[in-house]
Design a protein around this motif. Structure first.
Motif, PDB file in Angstrom:
ATOM      1  N   LEU A  96      -3.766  -0.926  -8.415  1.00 50.54           N
ATOM      2  CA  LEU A  96      -3.443  -0.589  -9.644  1.00 50.54           C
ATOM      3  C   LEU A  96      -2.789  -1.742 -10.508  1.00 50.54           C
TER       4      LEU A  96
ATOM      5  N   ALA B 220      -0.517   7.279  -7.452  1.00 47.67           N
ATOM      6  CA  ALA B 220      -1.528   7.243  -8.380  1.00 47.67           C
ATOM      7  C   ALA B 220      -1.462   8.256  -9.574  1.00 47.67           C
TER       8      ALA B 220
ATOM      9  N   TYR C 245       1.063  -1.213   0.004  1.00 51.84           N
ATOM     10  CA  TYR C 245       0.046   0.073   0.023  1.00 51.84           C
ATOM     11  C   TYR C 245       0.831   1.338  -0.052  1.00 51.84           C
TER      12      TYR C 245
ATOM     13  N   SER D  69      -1.073  -1.044  -4.400  1.00 54.43           N
ATOM     14  CA  SER D  69      -2.528  -0.487  -4.158  1.00 54.43           C
ATOM     15  C   SER D  69      -2.011   0.961  -3.485  1.00 54.43           C
TER      16      SER D  69
ATOM     17  N   THR E 125      -7.748   1.018  -4.120  1.00 49.92           N
ATOM     18  CA  THR E 125      -7.540   0.695  -5.361  1.00 49.92           C
ATOM     19  C   THR E 125      -6.234   0.032  -5.847  1.00 49.92           C
TER      20      THR E 125
ATOM     21  N   THR F 288      -3.863  -7.074 -11.902  1.00 54.93           N
ATOM     22  CA  THR F 288      -3.388  -6.439 -10.744  1.00 54.93           C
ATOM     23  C   THR F 288      -2.367  -7.563  -9.678  1.00 54.93           C
TER      24      THR F 288
END
Length: 332
Positions: free
Chosen positions: A237, A201, A195, A231, A235, A245
């Motif tokens: 990636l 992002a 994470y 992530s 979400t 993923t």
């Protein structure tokens, strides 16, 4: 530990430094209160030759025991797990004192940790971190060593995001300084989910693929890992250009080090020459290789043993040369 003799206290402390426990609570039981507060085992690990044992000095008495430890050093592990070949001797007096409750304790622990070469070769695991060379066409391995109890996904991911070693940094990209790992989770099938902070992002497709390639190729070496997910918040990636993923090192063979072999090959640099360690028990080194490199300090080698990079001892030059024959090329 209660009523232990001075020698048993020192021997127990040396043994406990090899337990690789977080914080080393057992080893700390052998220290005085002040020494316990001051001791910082995380500053590095000195590796000494097998067979060296603590001994009483000639001036030692029952009321004023002096336990010394003289050893031949063979290596040093930095706090980030980089192995450095060193030589010379180590002499240490543990400063045995009686506490208020009439127990012998150590008042002068060493800087960092002391472990035997046998303990290093049997209880540490080699893991290559991977960083992208500046041209973006290939991953470069950065060898590290972790205690087997710490060679888990969380520790390896943390090391990966701490960046390349000082010797390798000029030749690779260090593109993740703006990112941070918020947590790492490992699912029952062995899928590691990393994470990342929200800045991940905003990576371009090429940057995201580079990040995934480095992480997947590095984590692939851990037997308990069966895949990688990246992530941001909730979400996951996907790999750019796909909807997948869950990834693995095989997804990035186009940038993997040529002929990459499993981690665990150990080479040493001694007196400026590079040698392959042929056996850890008993310790045996082969003849010098990479003849074009005659001033090798820190080194890294391709997985197929075809080429090596070396920084000279004063850290001012980075050379690359074939291991078997050929001329060296100065990169930096």
């Amino acid at each position: 530990l209660a009523d232990a003799s001075p020698m048993l206290v020192v021997e127990g402390f040396l043994h406990a430094m090899g337990t690789d426990q977080p914080g080393f609570p057992v080893a700390r039981q052998y220290l005085t209160v002040a020494a316990n507060r001051a001791w910082q085992p995380e500053t590095g690990t000195y590796i000494y030759a097998d067979g060296d044992q603590p001994k009483e000095t000639e001036t030692s008495t029952a009321e004023h025991p002096e336990i010394g430890f003289s050893a031949t050093l063979s290596g040093f592990l930095t706090p980030s797990g980089e192995y450095r070949q060193i030589g010379g001797g180590l002499r240490h007096d543990f400063g045995l004192v009686r506490t208020d409750d009439d127990q012998w304790r150590i008042s002068r622990p060493p800087d960092g940790l002391l472990i035997s070469r046998y303990h290093f070769t049997t209880n540490y695991t080699a893991v290559d971190l991977h960083f992208t060379e500046r041209g973006g066409s290939a991953l470069v391995p950065d060898p590290r060593f972790f205690p087997q109890a710490s060679a888990v996904a969380e520790e390896v991911v943390e090391a990966q995001f701490s960046g390349p070693g000082e010797w390798l940094a000029p030749a690779v990209r260090d593109a993740w300084s703006g990112l941070s790992v918020q947590r790492v989770e490992v699912s029952a099938p062995g899928v590691v989910t990393v994470y990342l902070s929200p800045a991940a992002a905003r990576l371009s497709d090429s940057q995201r693929r580079m990040l995934m390639a480095e992480l997947a190729t590095t984590l692939d070496q851990l037997p308990q890992v069966g895949g990688l997910q990246v992530s941001v918040g909730a979400t996951l990636l996907p790999l750019p250009g796909t909807t997948r993923t869950t990834l693995a090192g095989d997804d990035f063979t186009d940038v993997a080090p040529a002929g990459q072999q499993p981690a665990g090959r150990l080479l040493v640099s001694r007196e400026g020459r590079i040698r392959l360690v042929e056996s850890a028990q008993p310790w045996s080194e082969g003849e010098p290789i990479a003849a074009a490199l005659r001033e090798a300090g820190a080194i890294a080698v391709r997985g197929d043993l075809s080429e090596t990079a070396a920084v000279n001892p004063d850290g001012t030059r980075l050379d690359v040369a074939p291991l078997q024959s050929g001329e060296a090329t100065t990169l930096v």
